[in-house]
Design a protein around this motif. Sequence first.
Motif, PDB file in Angstrom:
ATOM      1  N   ILE A  54       0.966  -1.154  -0.067  1.00 41.63           N
ATOM      2  CA  ILE A  54      -0.023  -0.099   0.000  1.00 41.63           C
ATOM      3  C   ILE A  54       0.961   1.095   0.000  1.00 41.63           C
ATOM      4  CG2 ILE A  54      -1.772   1.272   1.284  1.00 41.63           C
ATOM      5  CD1 ILE A  54      -2.533  -1.464   2.596  1.00 41.63           C
ATOM      6  N   THR A  55       0.888   2.020  -0.964  1.00 38.55           N
ATOM      7  CA  THR A  55       1.738   3.156  -1.108  1.00 38.55           C
ATOM      8  C   THR A  55       1.035   4.624  -0.578  1.00 38.55           C
ATOM      9  OG1 THR A  55       0.902   3.669  -3.467  1.00 38.55           O
ATOM     10  CG2 THR A  55       2.616   2.314  -3.053  1.00 38.55           C
ATOM     11  N   SER A  56      -0.115   4.805  -0.324  1.00 33.06           N
ATOM     12  CA  SER A  56      -0.831   5.875  -0.059  1.00 33.06           C
ATOM     13  C   SER A  56      -2.089   5.763   0.523  1.00 33.06           C
ATOM     14  CB  SER A  56      -0.981   6.751  -1.413  1.00 33.06           C
ATOM     15  OG  SER A  56      -1.625   8.234  -0.851  1.00 33.06           O
ATOM     16  N   PHE A  57      -2.588   6.564   1.462  1.00 37.19           N
ATOM     17  CA  PHE A  57      -3.800   6.654   2.168  1.00 37.19           C
ATOM     18  C   PHE A  57      -4.285   8.044   2.014  1.00 37.19           C
ATOM     19  CE2 PHE A  57      -6.461   7.113   5.903  1.00 37.19           C
ATOM     20  CZ  PHE A  57      -7.436   6.318   5.709  1.00 37.19           C
ATOM     21  N   LYS A  58      -5.485   8.399   1.501  1.00 33.83           N
ATOM     22  CA  LYS A  58      -5.956   9.674   1.662  1.00 33.83           C
ATOM     23  C   LYS A  58      -7.477   9.661   2.247  1.00 33.83           C
ATOM     24  CE  LYS A  58      -3.658  10.967  -2.587  1.00 33.83           C
ATOM     25  NZ  LYS A  58      -3.831  11.360  -3.962  1.00 33.83           N
ATOM     26  N   ILE A  59      -7.696  11.004   2.816  1.00 36.69           N
ATOM     27  CA  ILE A  59      -8.894  11.246   3.367  1.00 36.69           C
ATOM     28  C   ILE A  59      -9.455  12.397   2.245  1.00 36.69           C
ATOM     29  CG2 ILE A  59     -10.250  12.073   5.488  1.00 36.69           C
ATOM     30  CD1 ILE A  59      -8.485  10.507   7.128  1.00 36.69           C
ATOM     31  N   PHE A  84     -15.144   9.521   3.588  1.00 32.05           N
ATOM     32  CA  PHE A  84     -14.405   9.324   2.269  1.00 32.05           C
ATOM     33  C   PHE A  84     -13.128   9.167   2.363  1.00 32.05           C
ATOM     34  CE2 PHE A  84     -12.522  10.093  -1.700  1.00 32.05           C
ATOM     35  CZ  PHE A  84     -13.041   9.254  -2.824  1.00 32.05           C
ATOM     36  N   PHE A  85     -12.453   7.974   1.914  1.00 29.97           N
ATOM     37  CA  PHE A  85     -11.183   7.798   2.292  1.00 29.97           C
ATOM     38  C   PHE A  85     -10.647   6.549   1.180  1.00 29.97           C
ATOM     39  CE2 PHE A  85     -13.109   4.575   5.147  1.00 29.97           C
ATOM     40  CZ  PHE A  85     -12.440   3.554   4.702  1.00 29.97           C
ATOM     41  N   SER A  86      -9.595   6.541   0.710  1.00 30.78           N
ATOM     42  CA  SER A  86      -8.835   5.867  -0.445  1.00 30.78           C
ATOM     43  C   SER A  86      -7.597   5.371  -0.295  1.00 30.78           C
ATOM     44  CB  SER A  86      -9.065   6.849  -1.762  1.00 30.78           C
ATOM     45  OG  SER A  86      -8.258   7.970  -1.679  1.00 30.78           O
ATOM     46  N   PHE A  87      -7.270   4.385  -1.067  1.00 32.54           N
ATOM     47  CA  PHE A  87      -5.829   3.941  -0.963  1.00 32.54           C
ATOM     48  C   PHE A  87      -5.336   3.679  -2.379  1.00 32.54           C
ATOM     49  CE2 PHE A  87      -8.403   1.750   2.179  1.00 32.54           C
ATOM     50  CZ  PHE A  87      -7.605   1.574   3.548  1.00 32.54           C
ATOM     51  N   GLU A  88      -3.688   3.738  -2.508  1.00 36.43           N
ATOM     52  CA  GLU A  88      -3.134   3.640  -3.567  1.00 36.43           C
ATOM     53  C   GLU A  88      -2.129   2.329  -3.414  1.00 36.43           C
ATOM     54  OE1 GLU A  88      -1.376   6.828  -5.635  1.00 36.43           O
ATOM     55  OE2 GLU A  88      -3.179   7.989  -5.847  1.00 36.43           O
ATOM     56  N   THR A  89      -2.272   1.456  -4.547  1.00 36.69           N
ATOM     57  CA  THR A  89      -1.379   0.122  -3.990  1.00 36.69           C
ATOM     58  C   THR A  89      -0.365   0.017  -5.133  1.00 36.69           C
ATOM     59  OG1 THR A  89      -3.047  -1.125  -5.119  1.00 36.69           O
ATOM     60  CG2 THR A  89      -3.177  -0.925  -2.664  1.00 36.69           C
ATOM     61  N   ARG A 120      -4.825   1.135  -9.949  1.00 32.31           N
ATOM     62  CA  ARG A 120      -4.289   0.786  -8.352  1.00 32.31           C
ATOM     63  C   ARG A 120      -4.784   1.651  -6.958  1.00 32.31           C
ATOM     64  NH1 ARG A 120       0.521   2.682  -7.568  1.00 32.31           N
ATOM     65  NH2 ARG A 120       0.427   4.578  -8.830  1.00 32.31           N
ATOM     66  N   TYR A 121      -6.048   2.408  -7.695  1.00 31.66           N
ATOM     67  CA  TYR A 121      -6.672   3.046  -6.581  1.00 31.66           C
ATOM     68  C   TYR A 121      -8.046   2.501  -6.189  1.00 31.66           C
ATOM     69  CZ  TYR A 121      -9.467   7.144  -5.455  1.00 31.66           C
ATOM     70  OH  TYR A 121     -10.407   8.199  -4.618  1.00 31.66           O
ATOM     71  N   MET A 122      -8.123   2.695  -4.968  1.00 29.50           N
ATOM     72  CA  MET A 122      -9.505   1.944  -4.307  1.00 29.50           C
ATOM     73  C   MET A 122      -9.876   3.034  -3.319  1.00 29.50           C
ATOM     74  SD  MET A 122      -6.639  -0.475  -4.441  1.00 29.50           S
ATOM     75  CE  MET A 122      -6.331  -1.806  -5.505  1.00 29.50           C
ATOM     76  N   SER A 123     -11.368   3.296  -3.206  1.00 34.74           N
ATOM     77  CA  SER A 123     -11.965   4.118  -2.333  1.00 34.74           C
ATOM     78  C   SER A 123     -13.135   3.537  -1.732  1.00 34.74           C
ATOM     79  CB  SER A 123     -12.386   5.262  -3.084  1.00 34.74           C
ATOM     80  OG  SER A 123     -13.224   5.064  -4.149  1.00 34.74           O
ATOM     81  N   TYR A 124     -13.454   4.074  -0.496  1.00 29.82           N
ATOM     82  CA  TYR A 124     -14.739   3.594   0.227  1.00 29.82           C
ATOM     83  C   TYR A 124     -15.378   4.872   0.755  1.00 29.82           C
ATOM     84  CZ  TYR A 124     -13.371  -1.261   0.389  1.00 29.82           C
ATOM     85  OH  TYR A 124     -13.159  -2.506  -0.165  1.00 29.82           O
ATOM     86  N   THR A 125     -16.756   4.956   0.836  1.00 28.95           N
ATOM     87  CA  THR A 125     -17.614   6.071   1.294  1.00 28.95           C
ATOM     88  C   THR A 125     -18.448   5.530   2.354  1.00 28.95           C
ATOM     89  OG1 THR A 125     -19.207   5.827  -0.375  1.00 28.95           O
ATOM     90  CG2 THR A 125     -17.332   7.266  -0.635  1.00 28.95           C
ATOM     91  N   ASN A 126     -18.770   6.149   3.487  1.00 25.23           N
ATOM     92  CA  ASN A 126     -19.757   5.816   4.424  1.00 25.23           C
ATOM     93  C   ASN A 126     -19.934   4.706   5.114  1.00 25.23           C
ATOM     94  OD1 ASN A 126     -21.187   8.751   3.994  1.00 25.23           O
ATOM     95  ND2 ASN A 126     -21.884   7.911   2.064  1.00 25.23           N
ATOM     96  N   LEU A 127     -18.755   4.150   5.301  1.00 22.73           N
ATOM     97  CA  LEU A 127     -18.704   2.972   6.157  1.00 22.73           C
ATOM     98  C   LEU A 127     -19.182   3.187   7.565  1.00 22.73           C
ATOM     99  CD1 LEU A 127     -15.325   1.316   5.165  1.00 22.73           C
ATOM    100  CD2 LEU A 127     -17.614   0.984   4.222  1.00 22.73           C
TER     101      LEU A 127
END
Length: 357
Positions: A54-59, A84-89, A120-127
Motif C-alpha cells: 500500500i503506497t498511499s492513504f487519503k481522506i 470518504f477515504f482511499s488507498f493507492e497500491t 491501483r486506486y481503491m476508495s470507500y464512502t460512508n462505512l
Amino acid sequence: VNYSSADGFPFRTFDETTFIRTHDGLFCIGGADGFFLFHPDDLRKSGLEPPVVITSFKIFNREIPFGRPIYEVPEITLTHRDLFFSFETAVLDFTSPAHNRYSYKMEGFDKVWVDTGNRRYMSYTNLNPGTYTFRVRGANKDGVWNEKGASVRIVIMPPFWKTWWFRIGVFLLCIGTGFGFHFARVETIKRQSTRLERLVAERTRELEKKRAELEQSEHRYRSLVETSPDAIVLFDTEGRVNMANRRAADLFGVAHTGLLVGKTFKDFIDPEDLDRFTNLKDIIKEKGVLRDVTLSIIRNEGDILPVELNALVIKENETYYYMGVFRDISERMRMEAEHIERERMRGIIETAGAACH
C-alpha cells in the motif's frame, strides 16, 4: 499469451504473412521495421509472486502523513466524520507494470474480492463505525498472484452519542430525571394536600359555627372529609361525582359512596332546582365560593329532601373541581314552619281576644 515491446520485441507491428519456422525451431517474424529471430523456449514466465504494498492513504483526497511509510502502519483510526477515504497500491513487478493486476477486499464490508484490472486506486464512502481489515493482492503480467498481498486494519470510531458510555449515561440521566420528577410530584401532592386540608378546615369552621375546630396540621384531607357531619361531594366541571364521604351516602340514600361516584348532579338534584343549580356552577367558578344556597335533592328512595349547599372551587394542575358541602335542613325547616305556625296562631288568638274586649 500476448507479448509486446515491453517484453523485448524490437517493434510494435507484425505481419502475419511473414512468419516462418526454421528447421532448428527458430521463429522468424517480419514487420514494417524488419524481422527478428527467437526460440520459443527462451520465452519463460516468471514464477515468483510479486510483492504488493500500500503506497498511499487519503481522506477526502488529502494525503495523510504517518511519519513512516504507509506499508509499515498496522492500523489506521478514523472518526465518524471521515466519510470518504482511499488507498493507492502497487505490485512491485516492473517487467511490465501496465499489465499488473489488482483486486481488493474490505473485510467486514465486502463479501467478495473486487477485481480492478490494472487500476491501483481503491476508495470507500460512508462505512459504518466498526473495525475492518483492508486487503489488496496483485499479479504480474504472467498472472502469478500474491494471494497474501498487503493489509491494514481500519478502525472507524463512532460519534460520542453512539458510544456505550454515552448511552449508559443517558440511561442513568433518564432514571435520575424520572426519580426527580417522581419526588417533585410527591412533594407537590403533599403541598396541595396540605393546602386542601387548610381550606377544607376553614370552610368547615365557617359552615359549622358550633363545631369544634379541627386540627389542620395533624389530619389528612380524607379523614377530615370522612368525619364531617355534612355530606361532602367533589364534582368535576362536567358535574360528575369524583368523590363523596360516608355522610353523602347517607344523605342521598345509598348503601356506600361507590354508588355515587360517576353519577352527575342531574341524578339527584330536584328537576325544579336543576336549572338554578347549573347557574350556580358558573357563579362558583366566577367567585370561587358559594354560601348558604337552599335547594332540594331526590334521595335514592325517591324522597325529596331540602338541603343547604356551600361550595368552593379547587384548582389542581389547571383542572377545576367543585367541592360541595350539603347539609340536611329538613329539621330546621320543620322547626321554622312550626315557629311560623305558632306565631300565626298566637296572632289569631291575640286578634280574637282584642275583638272580644
